[in-house]
Motif scaffolding. Structure first.
Motif, PDB file in Angstrom:
ATOM      1  N   GLU A  19       0.828  -1.207   0.000  1.00  0.00           N
ATOM      2  CA  GLU A  19       0.000   0.000   0.000  1.00  0.00           C
ATOM      3  C   GLU A  19       0.862   1.257   0.000  1.00  0.00           C
ATOM      4  N   THR A  20       0.290   2.340  -0.523  1.00  0.00           N
ATOM      5  CA  THR A  20       0.901   3.660  -0.406  1.00  0.00           C
ATOM      6  C   THR A  20       0.239   4.355   0.784  1.00  0.00           C
ATOM      7  N   VAL A  21       1.060   4.834   1.708  1.00  0.00           N
ATOM      8  CA  VAL A  21       0.523   5.394   2.944  1.00  0.00           C
ATOM      9  C   VAL A  21       1.132   6.760   3.215  1.00  0.00           C
ATOM     10  N   ARG A  22       0.514   7.476   4.102  1.00  0.00           N
ATOM     11  CA  ARG A  22       1.015   8.786   4.544  1.00  0.00           C
ATOM     12  C   ARG A  22       1.083   8.775   6.069  1.00  0.00           C
ATOM     13  N   LEU A  23       2.244   9.107   6.614  1.00  0.00           N
ATOM     14  CA  LEU A  23       2.463   9.152   8.059  1.00  0.00           C
ATOM     15  C   LEU A  23       2.989  10.522   8.460  1.00  0.00           C
ATOM     16  N   SER A  24       2.627  10.964   9.651  1.00  0.00           N
ATOM     17  CA  SER A  24       3.188  12.204  10.215  1.00  0.00           C
ATOM     18  C   SER A  24       3.629  11.934  11.646  1.00  0.00           C
ATOM     19  N   GLY A  25       4.729  12.570  12.035  1.00  0.00           N
ATOM     20  CA  GLY A  25       5.213  12.394  13.400  1.00  0.00           C
ATOM     21  C   GLY A  25       6.549  13.058  13.596  1.00  0.00           C
ATOM     22  N   TRP A  26       7.231  12.629  14.647  1.00  0.00           N
ATOM     23  CA  TRP A  26       8.530  13.201  15.002  1.00  0.00           C
ATOM     24  C   TRP A  26       9.644  12.214  14.687  1.00  0.00           C
ATOM     25  N   VAL A  27      10.778  12.743  14.269  1.00  0.00           N
ATOM     26  CA  VAL A  27      11.952  11.909  14.003  1.00  0.00           C
ATOM     27  C   VAL A  27      12.525  11.472  15.348  1.00  0.00           C
ATOM     28  N   HIS A  28      12.331  10.202  15.670  1.00  0.00           N
ATOM     29  CA  HIS A  28      12.745   9.682  16.980  1.00  0.00           C
ATOM     30  C   HIS A  28      14.233   9.343  16.983  1.00  0.00           C
ATOM     31  N   ILE A  73       5.519  12.033   5.694  1.00  0.00           N
ATOM     32  CA  ILE A  73       6.120  11.255   4.607  1.00  0.00           C
ATOM     33  C   ILE A  73       5.032  10.483   3.866  1.00  0.00           C
ATOM     34  N   ASP A  74       5.239  10.303   2.569  1.00  0.00           N
ATOM     35  CA  ASP A  74       4.445   9.366   1.772  1.00  0.00           C
ATOM     36  C   ASP A  74       5.380   8.249   1.335  1.00  0.00           C
ATOM     37  N   GLY A  75       4.868   7.033   1.288  1.00  0.00           N
ATOM     38  CA  GLY A  75       5.734   5.940   0.859  1.00  0.00           C
ATOM     39  C   GLY A  75       5.006   4.633   0.693  1.00  0.00           C
ATOM     40  N   ASN A  76       5.793   3.612   0.297  1.00  0.00           N
ATOM     41  CA  ASN A  76       5.253   2.276   0.063  1.00  0.00           C
ATOM     42  C   ASN A  76       5.599   1.369   1.236  1.00  0.00           C
ATOM     43  N   VAL A  77       4.607   0.584   1.671  1.00  0.00           N
ATOM     44  CA  VAL A  77       4.817  -0.347   2.777  1.00  0.00           C
ATOM     45  C   VAL A  77       5.512  -1.596   2.243  1.00  0.00           C
ATOM     46  N   LEU A  78       6.672  -1.941   2.855  1.00  0.00           N
ATOM     47  CA  LEU A  78       7.444  -3.107   2.478  1.00  0.00           C
ATOM     48  C   LEU A  78       7.512  -4.069   3.652  1.00  0.00           C
ATOM     49  N   ALA A  79       7.622  -5.367   3.345  1.00  0.00           N
ATOM     50  CA  ALA A  79       7.844  -6.359   4.403  1.00  0.00           C
ATOM     51  C   ALA A  79       9.327  -6.405   4.733  1.00  0.00           C
ATOM     52  N   ARG A  80       9.631  -6.447   6.009  1.00  0.00           N
ATOM     53  CA  ARG A  80      11.040  -6.580   6.409  1.00  0.00           C
ATOM     54  C   ARG A  80      11.506  -8.015   6.153  1.00  0.00           C
ATOM     55  N   ASP A  81      12.815  -8.152   5.904  1.00  0.00           N
ATOM     56  CA  ASP A  81      13.400  -9.495   5.878  1.00  0.00           C
ATOM     57  C   ASP A  81      13.156 -10.151   7.225  1.00  0.00           C
ATOM     58  N   VAL A  94       7.175  -4.525   9.254  1.00  0.00           N
ATOM     59  CA  VAL A  94       7.147  -3.728   8.022  1.00  0.00           C
ATOM     60  C   VAL A  94       8.038  -2.498   8.156  1.00  0.00           C
ATOM     61  N   GLU A  95       8.265  -1.846   7.025  1.00  0.00           N
ATOM     62  CA  GLU A  95       8.912  -0.533   6.961  1.00  0.00           C
ATOM     63  C   GLU A  95       8.332   0.204   5.769  1.00  0.00           C
ATOM     64  N   VAL A  96       8.530   1.495   5.723  1.00  0.00           N
ATOM     65  CA  VAL A  96       7.941   2.309   4.655  1.00  0.00           C
ATOM     66  C   VAL A  96       9.070   2.973   3.873  1.00  0.00           C
ATOM     67  N   PHE A  97       9.107   2.714   2.564  1.00  0.00           N
ATOM     68  CA  PHE A  97      10.090   3.353   1.688  1.00  0.00           C
ATOM     69  C   PHE A  97       9.556   4.730   1.302  1.00  0.00           C
ATOM     70  N   ILE A  98      10.327   5.774   1.601  1.00  0.00           N
ATOM     71  CA  ILE A  98       9.839   7.147   1.463  1.00  0.00           C
ATOM     72  C   ILE A  98       9.916   7.607   0.009  1.00  0.00           C
TER      73      ILE A  98
END
Length: 617
Positions: A19-28, A73-81, A94-98
């Motif tokens: 999926e293409t998703v949009r997330l907002s938050g703080w850089v931890h 950020i907008d990005g694609n959801v990827l499965a982690r190894d 998962v992780e999101v490629f920006i």
């Protein structure tokens, strides 16, 4: 798509891969792995790992991002190894490629880090409280507080109570602490006060015919700060009921408090049976009216064993009326090293020290000294069976009072070989507080205190009056509005014997709840105040609104108030109340973030007809 997010940072799972998703938050946190950037993006709900490499159209822009920048950020959801799955995160598969980035708010160099749980000076934390509150621990504490308050409200409604609000601006009323005064613009020279508690108003609600009242009430007291007390304001679950006795109040609040601790106590044991302990017994057994019952140690009076003994300090002391010697049993504390350490503890608390006795197996050396023979001869007698090693008491006190008295003390306290006892003497009020602290320290050091438990007890039968030893004057020792046990008849006898229908709930060494059955009869109230030296005119002047109301058919009523801040502090395992209050004052009653208290403008002072006096050196 929404302007800022399609999901929170706790939402994404393997079901969202592709999926293409949009997330907002703080850089931890940012990790640069040689041309691949890994960013933990955090919002109020959780953390999601987002990544970018040189193929990302915003890679160069992303390299400029720093900790605590607020981004979208907008990005694609990827499965982690499989080898890179983080099982500790709900989003760890998962992780999101920006693909796109927007900086919503950049951050200057941080005065304290949000990542991790490092300790920083309290004033730094309070000055930058908005950053401190971003930390995971503080987020959890504040969510816990909100959830506890919500649960309290639900439980009270379920018990047939309704929530009513009482005034925040009212008249000054002495209730044991200093008022915060508010000058009146419309009435020059007169002042309102912030309420120390809704005490009088909730009683007036009962007079008004409302059978059950509760409120999550703010209270304001100008107090000296402590770790478990705010210097300015606090919140309490305040309740009052009509046509009740003391036990009715207990039966109402106990399931509420028990339920809260079961719901939020993280599986720790919650006492279901709450003992009722008199104030005088609590002082005797525990040295405190808020005892920590997770510690099984109970102090006892042992004066008879020291009266006329060879230990001159205690023997002489006991010749004075009103003095006692009390013992603090210390199971498994029977070593000289431990005893010396506790003696030093007492000295740090301002006492000359604590006498002690510890019990051990009798040695050949001690028998040799007693019988005036050699150790070799003693060993031979032991081998032949003519001597059997018994128990012996050791320590300076034991030598002074002799074996018969030390054995009597051991039997009274129920101690064995390997145990110890500590002793304090004098007028109880002079040493009870230190004795209570010593009891707590002994319980923790010897690992007798069950740290995985919430232990509750009602402290009851508070004395209403006390006599000043120097002046002989009778004054209130506790709440003057409590109904005396025995009513008017009780006030005809010795004031120091008068007990009130007043009660506190202790939990793990803290007072969580305080309350009373109220004195709702004007004639008894006037008499109670008269004993303490307050005439009828003075009572009517100070408490006129309530006294007048009681002349128009006041019902018997009572209630209590539970400290929200302290309850949350215990549930959060916090050491300081300020860790469970969103925007607290510091130890000097200052808000270093907002700059309070501050100096008002001259125009404000003129409107209020006020001026400040220069401080005296």
């Amino acid at each position: 798509m929404h302007a800022y997010r399609s999901h929170t940072c706790a939402d994404l799972t393997k079901d969202n891969v592709g999926e293409t998703v949009r997330l907002s938050g703080w850089v931890h946190r940012i990790r640069d792995h040689g041309g691949v950037l890994f960013i933990d993006l955090r919002d109020h709900f959780g953390v999601t790992q987002v990544i970018a490499d040189s193929d990302s159209p915003v890679f160069a822009q992303l390299e400029k991002v720093r900790s605590e920048w607020c981004i979208r950020i907008d990005g694609n959801v990827l499965a982690r190894d499989e080898s890179l799955v983080n099982a500790n995160l709900p989003t760890g598969e998962v992780e999101v490629f920006i693909r796109d980035l927007e900086v919503l708010g950049s951050a200057a160099e941080l005065p304290l880090p949000v990542f991790g749980d490092q300790e920083y000076p309290e004033d730094t934390r309070l000055k930058y409280r908005y950053l401190d509150l971003r930390r995971e621990k503080m987020q959890d504490n504040m969510k816990l507080r909100s959830d506890v308050v919500s649960s309290m409200r639900k439980r009270m409604w379920d018990k047939g109570f309704r929530e009513y609000q009482t005034p925040i601006i009212t008249a000054s009323s002495p209730e044991g602490a200093r008022d915060f005064l508010v000058p009146s613009r419309l009435h020059p020279g007169k002042f309102y006060a912030l309420p120390q508690a809704p005490q009088q108003f909730k009683q007036l609600i009962m007079v008004s015919g409302y059978d059950k009242y509760f409120q999550i009430a703010p209270c304001f007291r100008d107090e000296d700060p402590r770790a478990d007390r705010s210097p300015t304001d606090f919140y309490q679950l305040d309740l009052e009921m009509s046509f009740v006795e003391q036990q009715d109040v207990f039966d109402t609040i106990q399931p509420v408090i028990t339920g809260i601790f079961e719901e939020f106590g993280k599986g720790r044991k919650v006492d279901q049976t709450w003992e009722q302990i008199s104030y005088r017994d609590a002082a005797l057994w525990y040295g405190s009216d808020k005892p920590d019952l997770r510690n099984p140690i109970k102090m006892q009076v042992v004066s008879e064993h020291f009266a006329g003994s060879g230990f001159a300090i205690f023997a002489k002391l006991l010749e004075t009326a009103g003095t006692e010697v009390r013992a603090i049993p210390a199971p498994k504390g029977g070593s000289r090293k431990f005893c010396d350490r506790m003696n030093a503890f007492a000295q740090k608390e301002g006492l000359p020290g604590m006498g002690y006795i510890f019990w051990r197996k009798e040695s050949a050396d001690s028998i040799a000294q007693t019988r005036g023979i050699t150790v070799k001869e003693v060993n031979a007698l032991i081998k032949s069976g003519e001597i059997t090693l018994g128990n012996e008491a050791a320590g300076p006190l034991a030598k002074n009072i002799g074996p018969e008295r030390t054995e009597a003390i051991r039997v009274q306290l129920g101690l064995e070989v390997g145990d110890a006892a500590f002793f304090l003497g004098g007028k109880p009020k002079a040493f009870e507080t230190v004795a209570g602290k010593a009891r707590d320290a002994i319980g923790k050091e010897l690992e007798l205190t069950d740290l995985n438990r919430f232990a509750f007890a009602w402290i009851v039968d508070f004395p209403i009056y006390e006599r000043d030893e120097e002046t002989g004057k009778i004054d209130f020792e506790h709440n003057p509005f409590s109904m005396p046990q025995g009513g008017m008849a009780a006030l005809e006898g010795n004031p120091e014997d008068v007990l009130g229908y007043q009660y506190d709930l202790a939990c793990n060494g803290y007072e969580l709840v305080s309350g009373a059955i109220r004195n709702h009869k004007p004639e008894i109230m006037f008499k109670a105040f008269e004993i303490a030296g307050y005439g009828k005119d003075e009572v009517e002047k100070r408490f006129g609104g309530m006294v007048n109301a009681f002349q128009y058919g006041a019902p018997p009523h009572g209630g209590c108030a539970a400290g929200v801040d302290r309850i949350v502090m215990l549930l959060a395992d916090a050491d300081n109340l300020r860790d469970v209050i969103m925007f607290p004052m510091n130890q000097r009653a200052e808000d270093v973030m907002m700059g309070a208290p501050n100096v008002p403008q001259n125009e404000q002072m003129r409107e209020l007809h006020l001026r400040t006096l220069p401080q005296e050196d």
